[in-house]
Design a protein around this motif. Structure first.
Motif, short mmCIF file in Angstrom:
data_model
loop_
_atom_site.label_atom_id
_atom_site.label_comp_id
_atom_site.label_asym_id
_atom_site.label_seq_id
_atom_site.Cartn_x
_atom_site.Cartn_y
_atom_site.Cartn_z
N ASP A 19 6.90 26.15 58.04
CA ASP A 19 7.42 25.57 56.80
C ASP A 19 8.48 26.45 56.15
OD1 ASP A 19 5.76 23.32 56.92
OD2 ASP A 19 4.09 24.42 56.01
N ASN A 20 8.45 27.74 56.44
CA ASN A 20 9.36 28.68 55.77
C ASN A 20 10.72 28.83 56.47
OD1 ASN A 20 7.54 29.42 53.70
ND2 ASN A 20 6.50 30.85 55.08
N LEU A 21 10.76 28.59 57.78
CA LEU A 21 11.97 28.90 58.54
C LEU A 21 13.21 28.13 58.09
CD1 LEU A 21 10.52 29.35 62.14
CD2 LEU A 21 11.07 31.10 60.44
N PRO A 22 13.15 26.80 57.90
CA PRO A 22 14.36 26.10 57.45
C PRO A 22 14.84 26.59 56.09
CG PRO A 22 12.74 24.54 58.29
CD PRO A 22 12.04 25.86 58.14
N VAL B 214 21.31 35.30 63.16
CA VAL B 214 19.88 35.55 62.96
C VAL B 214 19.20 35.57 64.32
CG1 VAL B 214 17.74 34.70 61.93
CG2 VAL B 214 19.91 34.38 60.72
N ILE B 215 18.29 36.52 64.50
CA ILE B 215 17.45 36.55 65.70
C ILE B 215 16.00 36.36 65.25
CG2 ILE B 215 16.70 37.86 67.71
CD1 ILE B 215 19.27 39.49 67.49
N VAL C 88 10.75 24.57 65.49
CA VAL C 88 11.71 24.66 64.37
C VAL C 88 12.86 25.59 64.74
CG1 VAL C 88 12.03 25.39 61.98
CG2 VAL C 88 9.96 24.16 62.64
N MET C 89 12.57 26.71 65.39
CA MET C 89 13.62 27.64 65.82
C MET C 89 14.60 26.96 66.78
SD MET C 89 11.71 31.22 66.65
CE MET C 89 10.08 31.39 65.97
N ARG C 90 14.05 26.22 67.72
CA ARG C 90 14.91 25.52 68.68
C ARG C 90 15.82 24.52 67.98
NH1 ARG C 90 9.95 24.66 72.93
NH2 ARG C 90 10.28 26.54 74.21
N GLN C 91 15.28 23.80 67.01
CA GLN C 91 16.07 22.82 66.27
C GLN C 91 17.19 23.51 65.49
OE1 GLN C 91 13.09 20.84 63.89
NE2 GLN C 91 12.39 19.54 65.59
N LEU C 92 16.87 24.65 64.86
CA LEU C 92 17.89 25.39 64.12
C LEU C 92 18.97 25.91 65.05
CD1 LEU C 92 15.61 27.43 61.65
CD2 LEU C 92 17.23 25.62 61.03
N ALA C 93 18.57 26.38 66.23
CA ALA C 93 19.53 26.92 67.20
C ALA C 93 20.45 25.82 67.73
CB ALA C 93 18.79 27.60 68.35
N TYR D 166 17.02 33.15 69.27
CA TYR D 166 15.59 33.42 69.19
C TYR D 166 15.07 34.07 70.46
CZ TYR D 166 15.23 28.89 71.64
OH TYR D 166 15.38 27.86 72.54
N VAL D 167 14.00 34.83 70.27
CA VAL D 167 13.27 35.48 71.36
C VAL D 167 11.83 35.01 71.24
CG1 VAL D 167 12.49 37.69 72.33
CG2 VAL D 167 14.78 37.50 71.31
#
Length: 258
Positions: free
Chosen positions: A36-39, A58-59, A72-77, A85-86
């Protein structure tokens, strides 16, 4: 003046800090169940960085999340070329996540922060300006912490003991919001608990460190990943290791070499 430092079987050459200009930065964010916090966090980072003239990315380091954090990380990327991302195969802890982020960083400096929104990205531009005054590291000081009374008291006592035993004067070593010279961060030794002693470990490489007041916010989503007492116990044993390393580290100055 240039000096050489032997540390952990590595020969490190460094220069006394001078005024410098940051061209690019890598923002390293360990993530464990923070979907919930990432976006929200990324949007805040974008706003903060729009106030600067720096190239940045950002990594996110997924430390074995069990929620939708990786999705969520994949969507942002996919939407933003400033997101990388790692992903760990299993949970390894915050120190490992920071180290993986340092190793993946390509910016002149790395900025570290938590994913829980308690660190405020709006503080980053001022910290970068302080860094450019000639420091190798700038650390945040949460002068008005938004935590429980118990956590504040335990943290204050722990910080005092940590400073006493490690001959430090750091006001808030537990604040994750930090700016560091990438080349030095990538040479930090790997061990669990490393992230609690980053200022000391950087100073052992000859880093010049500054502290600045930063905002601290209450957690809005998710839950804290640390208990008060278990962290206190772990920190004590890590502190003994740091004390040993400090006693075993030495420096020498080369006058002439052919």
């Amino acid at each position: 003046m240039c000096q050489s430092l032997i540390y952990n079987n590595l020969s490190i050459r460094y220069y006394f800090p001078v005024m410098t200009t940051i061209k690019s930065l890598s923002i390293v964010v360990p993530v464990y169940n923070e979907e919930d916090n990432l976006p929200i966090l990324f949007a805040e980072i974008e706003r903060a960085m729009s106030r600067t003239d720096k190239d940045w990315h950002v990594i996110f380091v997924d430390d074995g999340s069990k929620d939708r954090s990786l999705e969520v990380m994949r969507q942002l990327a996919e939407k933003h070329d400033t997101v990388r991302y790692v992903v760990f195969a299993q949970n390894c802890g915050q120190s490992a996540a920071f180290k993986a982020g340092f190793d993946a960083a390509t910016g002149d400096v790395v900025v570290t922060m938590d994913a829980d929104l308690q660190n405020d990205p709006a503080d980053i531009p001022a910290m970068l300006q302080e860094y450019e005054r000639g420091f190798d590291m700038v650390i945040g000081w949460r002068a008005k912490r938004q935590d429980s009374i118990v956590k504040k008291i335990v943290s204050k006592i722990g910080n005092g003991i940590r400073n006493r035993l490690s001959n430090e004067t750091v006001k808030d070593t537990g604040c994750s919001l930090k700016v560091m010279r990438t080349s030095m961060a990538q040479l930090l030794p790997m061990f669990t608990g490393m992230h609690r002693f980053l200022p000391t470990l950087m100073k052992m490489q000859g880093a010049k460190v500054a502290e600045v007041r930063v905002n601290h916010r209450p957690r809005q989503h998710g839950v804290s990943k640390y208990g008060v007492w278990d962290r206190t116990k772990a920190t004590f044993f890590d502190l003994l290791a740091i004390r040993w390393m400090q006693k075993r580290t030495f420096r020498y100055t080369i006058r002439e070499q052919k």
